[in-house]
Design an enzyme around this catalytic site. Structure first.
Site, PDB file in Angstrom:
ATOM      1  CB  CYS A   2      -0.870   0.021   1.247  1.00  0.00           C
ATOM      2  SG  CYS A   2      -1.804  -1.505   1.473  1.00  0.00           S
ATOM      3  NE  ARG A  27       4.100   1.755  -1.611  1.00  0.00           N
ATOM      4  CZ  ARG A  27       5.346   1.317  -1.491  1.00  0.00           C
ATOM      5  NH1 ARG A  27       6.267   1.761  -2.305  1.00  0.00           N
ATOM      6  NH2 ARG A  27       5.669   0.452  -0.569  1.00  0.00           N
ATOM      7  CD1 TRP A  74      -2.919  -4.632  -4.817  1.00  0.00           C
ATOM      8  CD2 TRP A  74      -1.964  -5.866  -3.215  1.00  0.00           C
ATOM      9  NE1 TRP A  74      -2.795  -5.918  -5.286  1.00  0.00           N
ATOM     10  CE2 TRP A  74      -2.219  -6.698  -4.332  1.00  0.00           C
ATOM     11  CE3 TRP A  74      -1.371  -6.429  -2.088  1.00  0.00           C
ATOM     12  CZ2 TRP A  74      -1.895  -8.048  -4.359  1.00  0.00           C
ATOM     13  CZ3 TRP A  74      -1.043  -7.779  -2.103  1.00  0.00           C
ATOM     14  CH2 TRP A  74      -1.313  -8.568  -3.229  1.00  0.00           C
ATOM     15  CG  ASN A  98       3.300  -0.734   2.643  1.00  0.00           C
ATOM     16  OD1 ASN A  98       2.706  -1.675   2.135  1.00  0.00           O
ATOM     17  ND2 ASN A  98       4.544  -0.414   2.321  1.00  0.00           N
ATOM     18  N   GLY A  99       2.023  -3.117   4.721  1.00  0.00           N
ATOM     19  CA  GLY A  99       2.685  -4.342   5.187  1.00  0.00           C
ATOM     20  C   GLY A  99       1.679  -5.289   5.817  1.00  0.00           C
ATOM     21  CD  GLU A 479       7.777  -9.448 -19.372  1.00  0.00           C
ATOM     22  OE1 GLU A 479       7.599 -10.158 -18.380  1.00  0.00           O
ATOM     23  OE2 GLU A 479       7.533  -8.225 -19.390  1.00  0.00           O
ATOM     24  CE  LYS A 483       4.395  -6.879 -18.805  1.00  0.00           C
ATOM     25  NZ  LYS A 483       5.629  -6.796 -18.054  1.00  0.00           N
ATOM     26  CD  GLU A 486       1.648  -7.363 -15.653  1.00  0.00           C
ATOM     27  OE1 GLU A 486       2.692  -7.132 -16.241  1.00  0.00           O
ATOM     28  OE2 GLU A 486       1.567  -7.372 -14.410  1.00  0.00           O
ATOM     29  CG  HIS A 502       7.213 -32.988 -23.942  1.00  0.00           C
ATOM     30  ND1 HIS A 502       7.515 -34.309 -24.171  1.00  0.00           N
ATOM     31  CD2 HIS A 502       8.210 -32.262 -24.513  1.00  0.00           C
ATOM     32  CE1 HIS A 502       8.667 -34.390 -24.822  1.00  0.00           C
ATOM     33  NE2 HIS A 502       9.101 -33.162 -25.062  1.00  0.00           N
ATOM     34  CE  LYS A 601       6.220  -0.299 -11.983  1.00  0.00           C
ATOM     35  NZ  LYS A 601       6.281  -1.123 -13.204  1.00  0.00           N
TER      36      LYS A 601
HETATM   37  O1  M6R Z   1       9.815  -4.173  -8.466  1.00  0.00           O
HETATM   38  P1  M6R Z   1      10.171  -5.553  -8.943  1.00  0.00           P
HETATM   39  O2  M6R Z   1      10.906  -5.543 -10.236  1.00  0.00           O
HETATM   40  O3  M6R Z   1      10.903  -6.356  -7.904  1.00  0.00           O
HETATM   41  O4  M6R Z   1       8.779  -6.254  -9.192  1.00  0.00           O
HETATM   42  C1  M6R Z   1       8.718  -7.609  -9.556  1.00  0.00           C
HETATM   43  C2  M6R Z   1       7.352  -7.969 -10.077  1.00  0.00           C
HETATM   44  O5  M6R Z   1       6.376  -7.707  -9.106  1.00  0.00           O
HETATM   45  C3  M6R Z   1       7.004  -7.192 -11.359  1.00  0.00           C
HETATM   46  O6  M6R Z   1       7.947  -7.400 -12.353  1.00  0.00           O
HETATM   47  C4  M6R Z   1       5.614  -7.644 -11.874  1.00  0.00           C
HETATM   48  O7  M6R Z   1       5.670  -8.959 -12.314  1.00  0.00           O
HETATM   49  C5  M6R Z   1       5.132  -6.702 -12.980  1.00  0.00           C
HETATM   50  N1  M6R Z   1       3.755  -6.357 -12.762  1.00  0.00           N
HETATM   51  C6  M6R Z   1       5.200  -7.291 -14.331  1.00  0.00           C
HETATM   52  O8  M6R Z   1       4.748  -6.443 -15.337  1.00  0.00           O
END
Ligand code: M6R
Length: 606
Positions: A2, A27, A74, A98-99, A479, A483, A486, A502, A601
């Site tokens: 958060c 966040r 969050w 936060n936490g 990746e 992408k 998400e 497989h 994020k």
């Molecule tokens: O801040 P970080 O690079 O450690 O974050 C890692 C992941 O949470 C981050 O890459 C996440 O998978 C992204 N939403 C991907 O687009």
């Protein structure tokens, strides 16, 4: 996970709290709220969903206090409804957090037995009642917080204000980042310095276990043991202007388009382009003697690390172990002393990555981190920091941070190869040249966005999408799938192209688009064979490749032509088409591209 803010101001702070929260929405954005001290009483406004809902609420129900805290959430404990939105409060104290307070159930049981009534499903409310309980026992606010902190287990950053105390705020940090901002006759608190950028660039970062008593004239900081400590004042590099969409519709679009520039900038930090050499900073370890590398990261940063594994093993002939941080930390693998451990993180605050770093450090590893936020906890706890110079990344879906991470890993692989003698100067120059050409080639890809818009119409109809690749294109397949899912919410999976037969091939029919990432490299023909297997089963093939269509040998639904690049550097280039595929599909489907549902994020909880 958060975002928290606080202001001890000289005028009403509600508008500035909201402004600061806007910079922290990356966040989390499940709910937002602020609380202020109004004529000695605590008042709050909260709203479910994005910050704009809170802003609307404040128009009709304004707050006028000069002392306030704010939160963008969050959700971890309790559904994202207004009742669970922060700040949480009693008649004496209001808290943003936060936490995760791990022992909140025990605290709740104890405090309930002592007559406290809990109104939310959150872990945070235990902090409110714990501090309130101390004050009811006759402790002053500072003593009550000090006592409460000693009872809390878990990770937290806290901001606390009190009824009847217009010039007091308490901040505490254990496992979650927290910055104090120093103004003129004003003090600020934020989960990061970007939140405070419009107000001040003079920052103190609290260290692990620190807590601070803020008044308008400054802050007194104490360590975990309660001893008064001094923490340095630093000038934050975060500029208010950088957090802006420019002419783009979304931050993600802006960040995709910034890649030629930020990759150049990052490469220039590690290469001497004119000399064709890598100019790597000292890691405090003799690169020639590195015999094993461990890489740990999460999400997109993990996929960057996976590309790094291919590069380091191929170029420097060093075995690389890689795992997602959330698995690594509990697997507790044996590590021989003197190894090099690499951590990749945009935010530098990801809880699992940080925990893994601490494990590796405790086990005698040399710690190097590839981070975008240089003031982050991961950076500060590393022996060596390898910055990515991507600038602030606001879109939740990581784009430019990924390609900058790849840039650093590519340079590291070359540096290790040279130090160990597995490549010579001519090979080094060839690889450096390959990297140097990438920003220009990405600019070419970015000039052809129309074809992605057309493709988005087709992909938006799909229920499932598969991504295939071999070698360094395999992590890109992973990746690409991440992408797409998400930001468009379409189910997608990435596979090594050779793995398809497989099991996953059972999914193929004429309704399943298959994105094949296949630069014309030494594995191209192998990938083409796997693509034929898909074509034979009616799958719609979207080929992302520099190869001529005539070399493909089967019907393609779409061929995204990518400029020719040196095979070593293709991951940097091919990252961009897969970002554009996801972006345009999400835009076509009308999802919230920059703030997709359920995500945040920076993931500072487990
Ligand atoms: O801040 P970080 O690079 O450690 O974050 C890692 C992941 O949470 C981050 O890459 C996440 O998978 C992204 N939403 C991907 O687009």
């Amino acid at each position: 996970m958060c975002g928290i803010v606080g202001i001890l101001g000289t005028k009403a702070v509600a508008t500035d709290l909201v402004d600061a929260l806007r910079r922290l929405e990356y966040r989390g954005y499940d709910s937002a709220g602020i609380a202020t001290v109004e004529n000695g009483h605590l008042e709050r406004r909260r709203a479910e969903g994005k910050l704009r809902n809170l802003e609307t609420r404040l128009l009709t129900e304004p707050l006028t206090g000069r002392t306030g805290i704010g939160h963008t959430r969050w959700a971890t404990h309790g559904r994202p409804v207004e009742r669970n939105a922060h700040p949480h409060m009693s008649d004496r104290v209001s808290v943003v957090h936060n936490g995760i307070i791990e022992n909140y159930r025990d605290l709740k049981a104890e405090l309930t037995a002592r007559g406290h009534t809990f109104e939310t499903d959150t872990d945070t409310e235990a902090v409110v009642h714990l501090v309130t309980d101390g004050m009811q026992q006759g402790l002053g606010p500072i003593e009550a917080v000090r006592a409460a902190l000693g009872r809390l287990e878990g990770a937290f950053a806290l901001g606390i204000i009190f009824a009847g105390h217009d010039d007091l705020m308490i901040a505490a940090r254990q496992g979650s980042p927290l910055a104090l901002g120093h103004g003129t006759g004003e003090m600020y608190l934020g989960s990061d310095a970007i939140a405070l950028a419009p107000f001040t660039d003079t920052i103190t970062y609290l260290e692990e276990g620190d807590w601070a008593v803020l008044r308008r004239t400054g802050a007194e900081i104490y360590d975990r043991a309660g001893a008064r400590v001094e923490r340095p004042l630093v000038k934050a590099v975060a500029s208010a202007l950088l957090v802006d969409k420019g002419n783009h519709r979304h931050f993600m679009a802006k960040e995709i388009h910034e890649q030629p520039e930020v990759i150049s900038h990052t490469l220039a930090n590690y290469l001497d382009m004119a000399a064709g050499t890598v100019n790597f900073p000292p890691l405090g370890i003799d690169l020639a003697s590195v015999s094993r590398v461990t890489i740990s990261a999460c999400g997109t940063a993990y996929y960057a690390g996976l590309v790094g594994k291919y590069w380091i093993e191929r170029i420097a002939r060093i075995p690389v172990e890689i795992d997602t941080a959330s698995e690594f930390r509990y697997r507790e693998p044996p590590l021989s002393p003197g190894g090099l451990s690499l951590f990749v993180s945009q935010s530098g605050e990801t809880a699992d990555t940080l925990a893994t770093l601490r494990y590796c450090k405790a086990n005698g590893q040399r710690i190097a981190s590839i981070v975008n936020v240089r003031t982050s906890t991961i950076a500060r706890e590393s022996h060596a920091v390898l910055p990515t110079l991507a600038g602030p990344e606001i879109g939740v879906a990581s784009t430019k941070a990924f390609t900058c991470q790849l840039s650093v890993l590519a340079c590291l692989a070359i540096a290790l190869g040279r130090a160990r003698g597995t490549i010579d100067a001519a090979q080094e120059a060839e690889l450096v040249k390959a990297l140097t050409e990438i920003p220009r080639l990405i600019s070419t890809v970015l000039r052809n966005e129309d074809e992605y818009e057309k493709l988005a119409h087709e992909l938006s109809k799909a229920r499932d999408v598969l991504y295939l690749g071999r070698g360094t294109s395999y992590p890109l397949a992973l990746e690409g799938a991440l992408k797409l899912k998400e930001i468009s919410y379409i189910h997608a999976e990435g596979y090594g192209a050779g793995e398809l037969k497989h099991g996953p091939i059972a999914l193929i029919d004429e309704n399943v688009p298959v994105v094949v990432i296949a630069p014309e490299d030494e594995l191209f023909e192998k990938t083409m064979s796997n693509m034929q297997e898909v074509a034979a089963r009616g799958g719609q093939i979207i080929l992302v490749s520099d190869a001529e269509s005539s070399k493909v040998g089967c019907r393609l639904a779409t061929h995204i032509r990518v400029p020719k690049a040196h095979p070593f550097a293709t991951p940097l280039l091919y990252a961009v088409p897969i970002q554009l595929i996801a972006y345009h599909t999400a835009v076509f489907m009308g999802t919230d591209v920059d703030q997709p549902r359920n995500l945040a994020k920076s993931v500072t909880v487990e």
